[in-house]
Structure formats: C-alpha cells, structure tokens
Design a protein around this motif. Structure first.
Motif, PDB file in Angstrom:
ATOM      1  N   VAL A  15       1.146  -1.461  -0.020  1.00 42.03           N
ATOM      2  CA  VAL A  15       0.136   0.127   0.273  1.00 42.03           C
ATOM      3  C   VAL A  15       0.815   1.193   0.126  1.00 42.03           C
ATOM      4  O   VAL A  15       1.515   1.355   0.728  1.00 42.03           O
ATOM      5  N   ARG A  16       0.688   1.738  -0.968  1.00 44.26           N
ATOM      6  CA  ARG A  16       1.476   3.083  -1.263  1.00 44.26           C
ATOM      7  C   ARG A  16       0.744   4.432  -1.421  1.00 44.26           C
ATOM      8  O   ARG A  16      -0.866   4.052  -1.847  1.00 44.26           O
ATOM      9  N   MET A  17       1.014   5.673  -0.441  1.00 40.02           N
ATOM     10  CA  MET A  17      -0.048   6.451  -0.396  1.00 40.02           C
ATOM     11  C   MET A  17       0.929   7.986  -0.551  1.00 40.02           C
ATOM     12  O   MET A  17       2.109   7.791  -0.103  1.00 40.02           O
ATOM     13  N   VAL A  18       0.090   8.952  -0.544  1.00 42.41           N
ATOM     14  CA  VAL A  18       0.638  10.517  -0.169  1.00 42.41           C
ATOM     15  C   VAL A  18      -0.041  11.142   0.339  1.00 42.41           C
ATOM     16  O   VAL A  18      -1.449  10.759   0.822  1.00 42.41           O
ATOM     17  N   ALA A  19       0.918  11.059   1.566  1.00 40.16           N
ATOM     18  CA  ALA A  19       0.032  11.845   3.258  1.00 40.16           C
ATOM     19  C   ALA A  19       0.298  13.055   3.237  1.00 40.16           C
ATOM     20  O   ALA A  19       1.612  13.359   2.691  1.00 40.16           O
ATOM     21  N   VAL A  20      -0.737  13.905   3.369  1.00 41.89           N
ATOM     22  CA  VAL A  20      -0.617  15.493   3.649  1.00 41.89           C
ATOM     23  C   VAL A  20      -1.494  15.882   4.638  1.00 41.89           C
ATOM     24  O   VAL A  20      -2.628  15.137   4.839  1.00 41.89           O
ATOM     25  N   LYS A  21      -1.018  17.342   5.442  1.00 42.98           N
ATOM     26  CA  LYS A  21      -0.816  17.879   6.180  1.00 42.98           C
ATOM     27  C   LYS A  21      -1.039  18.970   6.075  1.00 42.98           C
ATOM     28  O   LYS A  21      -0.430  19.843   6.053  1.00 42.98           O
ATOM     29  N   PHE A  22      -2.329  19.261   6.260  1.00 37.60           N
ATOM     30  CA  PHE A  22      -2.525  20.815   6.470  1.00 37.60           C
ATOM     31  C   PHE A  22      -3.001  21.798   7.208  1.00 37.60           C
ATOM     32  O   PHE A  22      -4.043  21.041   8.520  1.00 37.60           O
ATOM     33  N   ALA A  23      -2.518  23.033   8.393  1.00 38.12           N
ATOM     34  CA  ALA A  23      -2.752  23.515   8.774  1.00 38.12           C
ATOM     35  C   ALA A  23      -3.052  24.462   9.286  1.00 38.12           C
ATOM     36  O   ALA A  23      -2.783  25.701  10.335  1.00 38.12           O
ATOM     37  N   ASP A  24      -3.457  25.477   7.523  1.00 37.31           N
ATOM     38  CA  ASP A  24      -3.576  26.903   7.859  1.00 37.31           C
ATOM     39  C   ASP A  24      -4.994  26.954   6.914  1.00 37.31           C
ATOM     40  O   ASP A  24      -4.973  26.461   5.477  1.00 37.31           O
ATOM     41  N   ALA A  25      -5.671  27.118   7.533  1.00 38.71           N
ATOM     42  CA  ALA A  25      -7.802  27.244   6.989  1.00 38.71           C
ATOM     43  C   ALA A  25      -7.496  28.079   5.260  1.00 38.71           C
ATOM     44  O   ALA A  25      -8.448  28.329   5.228  1.00 38.71           O
ATOM     45  N   GLY A  26      -6.348  28.729   5.802  1.00 34.79           N
ATOM     46  CA  GLY A  26      -6.727  29.932   4.819  1.00 34.79           C
ATOM     47  C   GLY A  26      -5.861  30.081   3.309  1.00 34.79           C
ATOM     48  O   GLY A  26      -5.906  30.953   2.924  1.00 34.79           O
ATOM     49  N   ALA A  27      -4.908  28.993   3.804  1.00 41.27           N
ATOM     50  CA  ALA A  27      -4.217  28.417   2.421  1.00 41.27           C
ATOM     51  C   ALA A  27      -4.422  27.556   1.224  1.00 41.27           C
ATOM     52  O   ALA A  27      -5.880  26.887   1.902  1.00 41.27           O
TER      53      ALA A  27
END
Length: 362
Positions: free
Chosen positions: A90-102
């Motif tokens: 299982v391969r994936m791109v894992a992404v985390k966002f921490a800015d609601a304005g971006a």
C-alpha cells in the motif's frame, strides 16, 4: 509552503520495499502500454487541521504493471510525503494542512506501464513456487471477509456441488462459476460497494459491485484454503476487446475497480474478475444481456485467467490503517480525508472534490 516529491525509477530501486529498476534496458517497455494518471484533490471544507491520504500505484504487479514515476505537489501543506505502509504494498501520499487560509489541494502525476496478462491454464505450469510464509497473509480473514460461519458454509457447499475437485484451479473455477451464475451487479450500490462479504451472502439477493463480488471470490477461495487477494485500482483506457462497459478513459474519477487473483503452484498468481462478467450482463447494452449472449460468454471465458491491460493497480491491502489517524479502512481505493469537523466522504464531491484523469502515452 510548497512541497514537491519526485520518485524516478532509479529512486524506487533504493526505496524500502525493494522496488527494482525493471526497465533499465532500452527495449524493456516493448509490448507495454504507458499511461499518465493525474489525481487532483481539493478540500472544500477547509479547517485549521486537515489530512489527506491518496493512493498511488504499487511499484510492480506480477507480469502486469510497473510504475515508472510518481510526482506530487501540495501547495499550502504543512507536511506531505509519499510512503509505503510496512509489510504491505500500500503506497500513498499523506498530506497534512494546518492553515485554513492556505490552499488545501494536492496534485499527483503517476506514470505506469501495463500489458495484457493471461495465464495458460491448460499447461502444467511454468514451475517455481512462492513460499508458504509469503502466501500466509492471503489465507487470513479480514474485517470485511471472515472465513467462518456463512462464508465457510458457502465455500464448502460450492465445492460439494462441483464434486469436490482436488486441483486448485478447478476449485477456484467452481467458485468463479458459482458467483457468475448466482450473483448480479446492483447499479444502486454506492461506489464499488462495501466489500462486506457476510452482508453480501446474507442480504438475500447476492448483489453488489466489484468490491462486493470480487471480494466474495477472494473470501470463498481463502475459506477453501486457496491463497487469494483483492487488487484495488482504476480503469485507465477503453477496452480494446470490444466491451463498452469494461473500460474508461479521460475522466476516470468514478472508474475505480477491484479485481481479484488466486495462487496455484506451477502457475503463480492467476487473474480473475467475476464482477466484470456481471457488469457486462447489466451494462453492455440497454436492457442487459442474458448469460448465454456471445459477449457474456466471451467475458466469462476471458476473465478466468486473464486481465486486459487497461486498468491500473493501487494495492492489495486490507484493513489499512491511515498514518496519523485512528481510522482503519477495509480497503484503500479512493482518496481519503478528514478535517477538524470529522471524516470526509469520498463519495461526496460537494465537500471532498477530486478528479482523476488518464491519457495514453506514445
């Protein structure tokens, strides 16, 4: 912040998991089709914390698929990485966002090579074998596919009705033919179905879509002590075999499809797809087709032992734990996401929009 990640074939060779540079020779792609698949995901419901997990194609699948490169871009992300879950493909791109304005979006460009695959089941096999240890995971129950109760009872009944064949291929064929004869595709099923084998068998109408029907094949095979696995992916091109219902090109956002395989000594992994036989019966022409129609008979014969190379595989995973989350997915075939408000529905484009497109390369 902008995060970019590019994996070339030479990089894959050095990545954990033993990916190999299988196309080092100039003529190594002869006879293979190449596709570019672009996945774009956008989080419409932006909050101060959002996470995405997006499947990317597995590195290699038997004699069927090779991944050439994966390139992704996640502007606005606090972190973005491509990873392989330990002990799996299982391969994936894992992404985390921490800015609601971006911006909270990701674009992934994958290039893969595939080719038609068929196993000569009339031969005595090519020799060679896979170790019992390697096959053990493909004999285990999963959260969606228990191997006792009604699953075991159904598997035993199928083999009894077939005269208790001794040969692995004959046992698997009995399961395949039983599904084709008794199951049907349900157009009202959301997505590719839930893959809940017990529910499929107890629902009273034995219907669903590919994750349900091919998942049923895998569970019944395992309950018969035949190593088997579901392979999750997406269609990338129209069928060249004359089946309008068994292909998709261009916008493939809703073209996800699960296939299946079983293992037999001397032959290795053998491709099957009883769910697509049901799809031909239902969708190949308005009003459907009977089981004895020429196109249904052709699909039925082809899809026990062969796959057309117009589909891209993501993984064979089951009970996939999403890193950084307490969520576990029964299978991983769609982009997954969550915000501060909770889980995003992969089948709800109003709040979790994504597109997948494919094009064939020269």
């Amino acid at each position: 912040m902008q995060r970019r990640h590019f994996l070339s074939l030479s990089t894959l060779a050095a990545t954990a998991g033993g990916f190999q540079n299988v196309f080092a020779a100039p003529d190594a792609l002869a006879g293979w089709r190449q596709y570019e698949v672009v996945t774009k995901v956008n989080v419409a419901e932006q909050t101060a914390l959002s996470r995405l997990w997006i499947p990317v194609p597995l590195a290699t699948l038997d004699n069927y698929q090779r991944t050439l490169d994966v390139n992704f871009n996640a502007p606005g992300a606090e972190s973005a990485r491509m990873l392989t879950l330990p002990g799996s493909d299982v391969r994936m791109v894992a992404v985390k966002f921490a800015d609601a304005g971006a911006p909270q979006s990701v674009e992934i460009v994958s290039r893969v090579a595939t080719r038609d695959r068929a196993v000569d089941l009339g031969s005595s096999g090519h020799g060679g074998s896979t170790s019992a240890t390697s096959l053990r995971p493909y004999l285990q129950a999963t959260s969606l596919a228990p191997l006792d109760g009604i699953v075991k009872e159904t598997a035993d009944r199928i083999q009894a009705e077939a005269g208790h064949p001794k040969d692995t291929v004959a046992k698997a064929r009995a399961i395949y033919e039983w599904i084709v004869e008794n199951a049907k595709r349900n157009p009202a099923t959301a997505g590719c179905g839930t893959g809940d084998v017990s529910y499929t068998l107890t629902s009273g109408n034995l219907s669903g879509k590919c994750a349900d029907l091919n998942g049923l094949f895998t569970a019944l095979a395992r309950a018969t002590r035949i190593p088997a696995r579901d392979v999750y992916g997406v269609r990338v091109e129209d069928s060249s075999r004359g089946f309008k219902s068994l292909g998709k090109s261009g916008d493939i956002s809703k073209a996800q499809h699960c296939r299946a395989e079983f293992y037999a000594d001397g032959h290795g992994w053998i491709p099957v797809d009883p769910a697509d036989v049901a799809k031909v019966m239902l969708e190949e022409q308005p009003g459907g087709l009977p089981k004895d129609a020429p196109k249904v008979r052709a699909a039925r014969a082809m899809l026990f032992g062969a796959w057309e190379g117009n589909w891209m595989a993501y993984n064979t995973g089951a009970d996939v734990r999403l890193p950084g989350s307490n969520r576990t997915e029964g299978f991983f075939m769609y982009p997954q996401g969550e915000t501060a408000n909770g889980r995003l529905d992969s089948l709800d484009p109003a709040h979790f929009a994504y597109t997948i497109t494919s094009r064939k390369l020269a």
